[in-house]
Motif scaffolding. Structure first.
Motif, PDB file in Angstrom:
ATOM      1  N   GLU A 174     -48.387 -18.135  -3.628  1.00 17.98           N
ATOM      2  CA  GLU A 174     -47.902 -19.288  -4.390  1.00 17.98           C
ATOM      3  C   GLU A 174     -48.487 -20.591  -3.849  1.00 17.98           C
ATOM      4  O   GLU A 174     -48.869 -21.491  -4.603  1.00 17.98           O
ATOM      5  N   THR A 175     -48.552 -20.718  -2.512  1.00 16.57           N
ATOM      6  CA  THR A 175     -49.073 -21.947  -1.910  1.00 16.57           C
ATOM      7  C   THR A 175     -50.574 -22.080  -2.122  1.00 16.57           C
ATOM      8  O   THR A 175     -51.087 -23.189  -2.314  1.00 16.57           O
ATOM      9  N   ALA A 176     -51.289 -20.963  -2.112  1.00 10.95           N
ATOM     10  CA  ALA A 176     -52.734 -21.014  -2.346  1.00 10.95           C
ATOM     11  C   ALA A 176     -53.040 -21.558  -3.736  1.00 10.95           C
ATOM     12  O   ALA A 176     -54.026 -22.287  -3.928  1.00 10.95           O
ATOM     13  N   ASP A 177     -52.192 -21.226  -4.712  1.00  8.41           N
ATOM     14  CA  ASP A 177     -52.287 -21.790  -6.058  1.00  8.41           C
ATOM     15  C   ASP A 177     -53.676 -21.583  -6.670  1.00  8.41           C
ATOM     16  O   ASP A 177     -54.318 -22.524  -7.141  1.00  8.41           O
ATOM     17  N   VAL A 178     -54.121 -20.341  -6.650  1.00  9.89           N
ATOM     18  CA  VAL A 178     -55.397 -19.993  -7.270  1.00  9.89           C
ATOM     19  C   VAL A 178     -55.166 -19.753  -8.759  1.00  9.89           C
ATOM     20  O   VAL A 178     -54.292 -18.973  -9.137  1.00  9.89           O
ATOM     21  N   THR A 179     -55.941 -20.411  -9.605  1.00 12.29           N
ATOM     22  CA  THR A 179     -55.764 -20.307 -11.052  1.00 12.29           C
ATOM     23  C   THR A 179     -56.317 -18.990 -11.569  1.00 12.29           C
ATOM     24  O   THR A 179     -57.517 -18.727 -11.440  1.00 12.29           O
ATOM     25  N   PRO A 180     -55.474 -18.136 -12.149  1.00 16.95           N
ATOM     26  CA  PRO A 180     -55.974 -16.869 -12.705  1.00 16.95           C
ATOM     27  C   PRO A 180     -56.947 -17.148 -13.846  1.00 16.95           C
ATOM     28  O   PRO A 180     -56.735 -18.057 -14.663  1.00 16.95           O
ATOM     29  N   GLY A 181     -57.992 -16.369 -13.913  1.00 17.39           N
ATOM     30  CA  GLY A 181     -58.955 -16.516 -14.993  1.00 17.39           C
ATOM     31  C   GLY A 181     -60.017 -17.562 -14.760  1.00 17.39           C
ATOM     32  O   GLY A 181     -60.942 -17.706 -15.561  1.00 17.39           O
ATOM     33  N   ALA A 182     -59.908 -18.313 -13.650  1.00 17.73           N
ATOM     34  CA  ALA A 182     -60.922 -19.327 -13.349  1.00 17.73           C
ATOM     35  C   ALA A 182     -62.221 -18.651 -12.933  1.00 17.73           C
ATOM     36  O   ALA A 182     -62.198 -17.551 -12.352  1.00 17.73           O
ATOM     37  N   PRO A 183     -63.371 -19.276 -13.232  1.00 21.45           N
ATOM     38  CA  PRO A 183     -64.630 -18.702 -12.739  1.00 21.45           C
ATOM     39  C   PRO A 183     -64.594 -18.566 -11.220  1.00 21.45           C
ATOM     40  O   PRO A 183     -64.241 -19.514 -10.519  1.00 21.45           O
ATOM     41  N   LEU A 184     -64.942 -17.404 -10.737  1.00 21.41           N
ATOM     42  CA  LEU A 184     -64.854 -17.148  -9.295  1.00 21.41           C
ATOM     43  C   LEU A 184     -65.711 -18.125  -8.497  1.00 21.41           C
ATOM     44  O   LEU A 184     -65.334 -18.552  -7.407  1.00 21.41           O
ATOM     45  N   ILE A 185     -66.857 -18.499  -9.049  1.00 19.63           N
ATOM     46  CA  ILE A 185     -67.777 -19.383  -8.337  1.00 19.63           C
ATOM     47  C   ILE A 185     -67.207 -20.795  -8.189  1.00 19.63           C
ATOM     48  O   ILE A 185     -67.579 -21.535  -7.274  1.00 19.63           O
ATOM     49  N   SER A 186     -66.276 -21.179  -9.076  1.00 19.31           N
ATOM     50  CA  SER A 186     -65.758 -22.552  -9.070  1.00 19.31           C
ATOM     51  C   SER A 186     -64.535 -22.734  -8.181  1.00 19.31           C
ATOM     52  O   SER A 186     -64.057 -23.857  -8.007  1.00 19.31           O
ATOM     53  N   VAL A 187     -64.000 -21.655  -7.596  1.00 19.94           N
ATOM     54  CA  VAL A 187     -62.797 -21.756  -6.762  1.00 19.94           C
ATOM     55  C   VAL A 187     -63.111 -22.549  -5.493  1.00 19.94           C
ATOM     56  O   VAL A 187     -64.079 -22.250  -4.792  1.00 19.94           O
ATOM     57  N   ASP A 188     -62.284 -23.559  -5.203  1.00 20.13           N
ATOM     58  CA  ASP A 188     -62.479 -24.418  -4.035  1.00 20.13           C
ATOM     59  C   ASP A 188     -61.877 -23.738  -2.804  1.00 20.13           C
ATOM     60  O   ASP A 188     -60.684 -23.850  -2.529  1.00 20.13           O
ATOM     61  N   LEU A 189     -62.709 -23.041  -2.044  1.00 19.45           N
ATOM     62  CA  LEU A 189     -62.217 -22.289  -0.885  1.00 19.45           C
ATOM     63  C   LEU A 189     -61.675 -23.218   0.199  1.00 19.45           C
ATOM     64  O   LEU A 189     -60.637 -22.942   0.800  1.00 19.45           O
ATOM     65  N   ASP A 190     -62.377 -24.321   0.466  1.00 20.91           N
ATOM     66  CA  ASP A 190     -61.914 -25.272   1.489  1.00 20.91           C
ATOM     67  C   ASP A 190     -60.588 -25.899   1.089  1.00 20.91           C
ATOM     68  O   ASP A 190     -59.723 -26.138   1.942  1.00 20.91           O
ATOM     69  N   GLY A 191     -60.429 -26.169  -0.199  1.00 26.23           N
ATOM     70  CA  GLY A 191     -59.177 -26.749  -0.674  1.00 26.23           C
ATOM     71  C   GLY A 191     -58.004 -25.807  -0.495  1.00 26.23           C
ATOM     72  O   GLY A 191     -56.899 -26.216  -0.118  1.00 26.23           O
ATOM     73  N   ILE A 192     -58.231 -24.529  -0.751  1.00 27.34           N
ATOM     74  CA  ILE A 192     -57.174 -23.528  -0.560  1.00 27.34           C
ATOM     75  C   ILE A 192     -56.779 -23.462   0.909  1.00 27.34           C
ATOM     76  O   ILE A 192     -55.591 -23.440   1.250  1.00 27.34           O
ATOM     77  N   GLU A 193     -57.772 -23.431   1.800  1.00 29.47           N
ATOM     78  CA  GLU A 193     -57.485 -23.372   3.235  1.00 29.47           C
ATOM     79  C   GLU A 193     -56.678 -24.586   3.684  1.00 29.47           C
ATOM     80  O   GLU A 193     -55.681 -24.459   4.407  1.00 29.47           O
ATOM     81  N   ALA A 194     -57.100 -25.784   3.251  1.00 28.10           N
ATOM     82  CA  ALA A 194     -56.391 -27.010   3.648  1.00 28.10           C
ATOM     83  C   ALA A 194     -54.959 -27.005   3.126  1.00 28.10           C
ATOM     84  O   ALA A 194     -54.023 -27.415   3.833  1.00 28.10           O
ATOM     85  N   ARG A 195     -54.768 -26.540   1.915  1.00 27.98           N
ATOM     86  CA  ARG A 195     -53.429 -26.506   1.316  1.00 27.98           C
ATOM     87  C   ARG A 195     -52.518 -25.548   2.076  1.00 27.98           C
ATOM     88  O   ARG A 195     -51.348 -25.858   2.351  1.00 27.98           O
TER      89      ARG A 195
END
Length: 261
Positions: free
Chosen positions: A75-96
């Protein structure tokens, strides 16, 4: 009469063979075809990564949790389902995750092609508990780096409580509370495993006066946080040599002492 020399024969051969033919460069038509192919290839790649349904987020996997639940991390990672895999902000997820879940010491966020995001979590491990002032019986967990990261309602089994009982001679301006806590954390990390399991209390009276109280009532004068490994070895040997002793002093590891009362 002598025949032609080797050099003369070589020169004659060069004259007969003539100049080497120049390499032909691609013509304009070939260049246009190659350019179009590159453009089409680039467009197909962009479409595949961003526009197609083949490389999109379908799952988020969480590993390494002990106290946190996978649902909390997801829930905290808040990854959007269906988003292009290449566009996922990995650094943003880690910081969050690190900001909102301070129990997390580190997290590795990686793309798992073609449809996944993997969250590899390492949680902080408490080495001390600090009782919060006031009523309510709340305790703050402190890890080996001295970071206070979570509040629990009950003391954790096997994690000693930190008690700050500063002597009047200890000047706060010389040894601040944070420095004393770090010294206590250092001591807690150096205690031999066999002793750590039965350590109930780490008591700090000054930077050079840190002691342990065990669950069976025995006490250990540890001294400062320095020479921790030597003190741990000395304490282990001392407890074996004097199994009936109730008090141990390893503040000077080269001159330890024990007593029955």
């Amino acid at each position: 009469m002598a025949g032609p020399t080797t050099a003369e024969r070589g020169a004659d051969d060069d004259l007969r063979s003539g100049p080497s033919p120049a390499r032909r460069l691609p013509g304009p038509r070939t260049l246009i075809i190659l350019s179009l192919a590159l453009v089409l290839l680039g467009g197909a790649t962009v479409w595949l990564l961003y526009g197609s349904s083949w490389l999109r987020v379908e799952r988020v996997s969480v590993s390494g949790t002990r106290v946190l639940t996978q649902a909390q991390v997801d829930e905290t990672a808040d990854v959007t389902p269906g988003a292009p895999l290449i566009s996922v902000d990995l650094d943003g997820i880690e910081a969050r995750l690190r900001q909102k879940l301070p129990r997390i010491d580190s997290v590795e966020v990686v793309r798992d092609w073609p449809h996944g995001i993997d969250l590899k979590v390492v949680e902080r491990t408490p080495v001390l508990l600090v009782e919060k002032p006031g009523k309510g019986g709340k305790y703050v967990e402190v890890d080996a780096k001295g970071v206070r990261f979570a509040t629990v309602s009950e003391p954790l089994k096997g994690v000693p409580l930190l008690e700050m009982e500063l002597a009047r001679s200890v000047a706060p301006r010389r040894f601040g509370a944070d420095r004393l806590v770090r010294a206590a954390v250092r001591v807690a990390g150096d205690i031999p495993d066999a002793v750590a399991r039965s350590t109930r209390l780490v008591k700090v009276r000054s930077y050079d006066s840190i002691s342990l109280e065990l669950t069976d009532g025995r006490t250990v004068m540890w001294g400062s946080g320095e020479k921790g490994r030597a003190k741990a070895r000395t304490l282990t040997a001392l407890m074996k040599a004097a199994p009936d002793a109730r008090h141990f002093d390893v503040s000077a590891p080269t001159a330890p002492a024990s007593s029955a009362s």
